[in-house]
Design a protein around this motif. Sequence first.
Motif, PDB file in Angstrom:
ATOM      1  N   GLU A 115       8.599  -5.098  -0.247  1.00  8.20           N
ATOM      2  CA  GLU A 115       8.317  -3.879  -0.866  1.00  8.20           C
ATOM      3  C   GLU A 115       7.012  -3.302  -1.275  1.00  8.20           C
ATOM      4  N   LEU A 116       6.168  -4.133  -1.261  1.00 12.68           N
ATOM      5  CA  LEU A 116       4.565  -3.845  -1.699  1.00 12.68           C
ATOM      6  C   LEU A 116       3.851  -4.116  -0.417  1.00 12.68           C
ATOM      7  N   PHE A 117       4.261  -4.522   0.735  1.00  8.04           N
ATOM      8  CA  PHE A 117       3.349  -4.824   2.081  1.00  8.04           C
ATOM      9  C   PHE A 117       2.375  -5.760   1.620  1.00  8.04           C
ATOM     10  N   LEU A 118       3.062  -6.969   0.807  1.00  4.39           N
ATOM     11  CA  LEU A 118       2.024  -7.993   0.556  1.00  4.39           C
ATOM     12  C   LEU A 118       2.247  -9.154   1.358  1.00  4.39           C
ATOM     13  N   SER A 119       1.575 -10.261   1.124  1.00  8.23           N
ATOM     14  CA  SER A 119       1.932 -11.526   1.601  1.00  8.23           C
ATOM     15  C   SER A 119       2.813 -12.126   0.497  1.00  8.23           C
ATOM     16  N   GLU A 120       3.514 -13.192   0.524  1.00  6.66           N
ATOM     17  CA  GLU A 120       4.073 -13.797  -0.555  1.00  6.66           C
ATOM     18  C   GLU A 120       3.248 -14.611  -1.518  1.00  6.66           C
ATOM     19  N   GLY A 121       2.043 -15.061  -0.850  1.00 12.31           N
ATOM     20  CA  GLY A 121       1.075 -15.529  -1.675  1.00 12.31           C
ATOM     21  C   GLY A 121       0.260 -14.568  -2.464  1.00 12.31           C
TER      22      GLY A 121
END
Length: 242
Positions: free
Chosen positions: A190-196
Motif C-alpha cells: 500500500e505504501l510502496f515500501l519494503s517489509e523491512g
Amino acid sequence: MSSELPHASSADHRVRIVVADDQPLMRRAIADLVQDEPTLELVGEAANGQEAVQLAQSAQADLVLMDLDMPVMSGVDAIAALTAATDIRTMALTTFSSMDWVLAALRAGASGYLVKDSAPDMILQAVQQVMEDTMVLSPSVVSLLSKQVLEMPDRAVRTSEEEAPQLTEREQQVLDLLAGGLSNREIAQELFLSEGSVKLHMGKACDKLGARDRVQLLVRAVELGLVRPALMKPETALDRYR
C-alpha cells in the motif's frame, strides 16, 4: 499442583506448551488437545499463575496457554511476569471476553486472546499464528475492539494532546493500515515500501506507545485515539485478526 513433563530430544522442533488453568477438567481438555497435535509438545500443566511462571521457565516453554482468573497469582500478573523476564509467549485462553479483561491481558503482554468456546481447530491455528508473531483474537474480542474504534470520532484522542505520543506521518500511515487489518506485506504494498521499512516504522511506533508487539500497538492506539476509523477498510477493519 504443577506438573512438568520430560524434555523431548534436541532434534524435536515442536512448539513447547504449558497449559495453565485452575479448573482440572478444563486444564486436562486443553492439555489433551495439545498432546494430540503432532506439531506441539505439552511440557507441563499449572493450576495457578505462580506455577505457570515457574513451570514455563523451568520447562523452557515456547508458549503458555493462560487462563486469567486463577488463585495465588492471576493470569494477567503471570503474563506480565513472563513478559518482563523472558521471551516466552503467552496467549490468554479464558471464559472472559469483557473489554477490561481483554485490555488487561494485552497490556500485560499477551500475544493473543481466545475465549474457551473457541473451536479446537481455531485454538491450534492460533498457537501457530502466535508463534509466527501474528496477533490472534477471538471473534467476540474483535467485535469489542471494532465497536470501540468505530464509535470514536475521526482522530479522536482520549487523553490530552500532551499525553498522546507524536507519530511521524509514515508511522501514522502504518498504524492506520494496521488498524485496517493489513499484514506487514500488504502495508508495504500500500505504501510502496519494503517489509523491512514497515517493520522499522512499526517498531518506532511501538517504542513511542510503549507496546511490545502488533497486538499491544493496536490496543494502545485504540486507547489513545491514534487510529483513524474513517481510513479503515470496512471489509477488513480488525476482522482479519480473527
